[in-house]
Enzyme design. Sequence first.
Site, short mmCIF file in Angstrom:
data_model
loop_
_atom_site.label_atom_id
_atom_site.label_comp_id
_atom_site.label_asym_id
_atom_site.label_seq_id
_atom_site.Cartn_x
_atom_site.Cartn_y
_atom_site.Cartn_z
N THR A 156 0.98 -1.35 0.08
CA THR A 156 -0.26 0.01 -0.07
C THR A 156 0.92 1.36 -0.05
O THR A 156 1.45 1.71 1.06
CB THR A 156 -0.85 -0.21 1.02
OG1 THR A 156 -1.70 -1.19 1.12
CG2 THR A 156 -1.98 1.24 1.12
N LYS A 170 -7.03 0.95 -3.22
CA LYS A 170 -6.71 0.46 -2.29
C LYS A 170 -6.76 1.27 -0.90
O LYS A 170 -7.30 1.04 0.18
CB LYS A 170 -5.11 -0.36 -2.11
CG LYS A 170 -4.68 -0.60 -0.72
CD LYS A 170 -5.48 -1.89 -0.27
CE LYS A 170 -5.31 -2.49 1.17
NZ LYS A 170 -3.89 -2.61 1.48
#
Length: 292
Positions: A99, A175
Site C-alpha cells: 500500500t 486500495k
Amino acid sequence: MMGKHTVAFVGLGKMGAAMAANIKRAGYPLVVWNRSPDKTASLRALGAKVTESPAAAAAEADFVISSLTGDDSVRAIVLEHNGLLAGMRPGAIHIGTSTISPKLSDELGATHTEAGRHYIAGPVAGRVPMAVAAQLMTFLAGNPKQVEMARPLIATYAPGIVVVGERPSQAAMAKLIVNFLVASAMDLIGQTVAWGERAGISSELVSQILNGFFANPAARDYIVKIGQRDFDTAGFTVSGGLKDVRLIMEAAGDLKLSLSSAEALRAKLEWAVASGWQEKDWSSFTEMDRNS
C-alpha cells in the site's frame, strides 16, 4: 504455465511470508530476500532459495513480487543501488503488492518502462489469516498484456482479482479507498462502543445494534442514492437529520463524551441547510465533500 516461471519475492513480513509460501506451494520456483535474514527460514524450509540482495533475487526471476511497508521502503529496496529494478531481467514483470502513494505508483510504472521492464500495481486487501489461506483480494493496474500474463501467479495468493485500469495510481487509489472505509468503520464502532459504555447500555445490546447496522441493506440504497445524486426523493430530510444529530451530540455531551463523527456531521448538515436543501434527502450533506 504454472511451475515454469521463477518468482522472486522481496519483503517477508507476516503478509509477505504467507503469500510467498502459497506461491511456492503452487509449484513456482521461488527466490527470496528480506532485510532481516531470520525471516527467510520458513521459506528456505519449503525449498526457496535465499539471496543476499534484492537485485540478486530479481536477477534470477521472470516475475518479481514486493511486499514492503510503505513509500520509503519501496524506494530503498526497488529503486536504489542493488535494488530490485537494478537486478531485473529485460522484460521481467514486477508486481508491487504494498500500500503506497498513487504518486509513487505512477513513478514506478514510468521508471520500469524506461528501463525496459514492466510494473503492475497490485496492492492486496485482507488480514494475515486470509493471506495464509490464499484468500486475499487485489487491485491490479498495468499493461493489459502483462496483467494477463501475471494473473495465474497472482491467483495463487489473491484469487479475488479486480483490474482497475492501466495507470498504477488507479490500483493504489482503490486500495486507499478500502483502507479509508475500514478505518472509518473502526472509528465509528469505537465511538458507538464508548457511548454505550458511558450510558450503561449492555455490551451485548451494543453489539446487536452494530451487527444489525452493518448488515442493513439500506447501506446499499445509500450507495446508489449518493452516487447518482438522487436527493430530491427524500426518505428523511436534511432538517430532520440536523435535528437528530444535535440530539445525539446533546445526549453524548450530557455523558461528558465528545463524538468527533457527530461534530463533522453537524457541520456538513448545517452547510446543506445554508445551501437551501432543508427538504432534500439528508444524504445530500455528502455533497459538501464533492464541492470542497
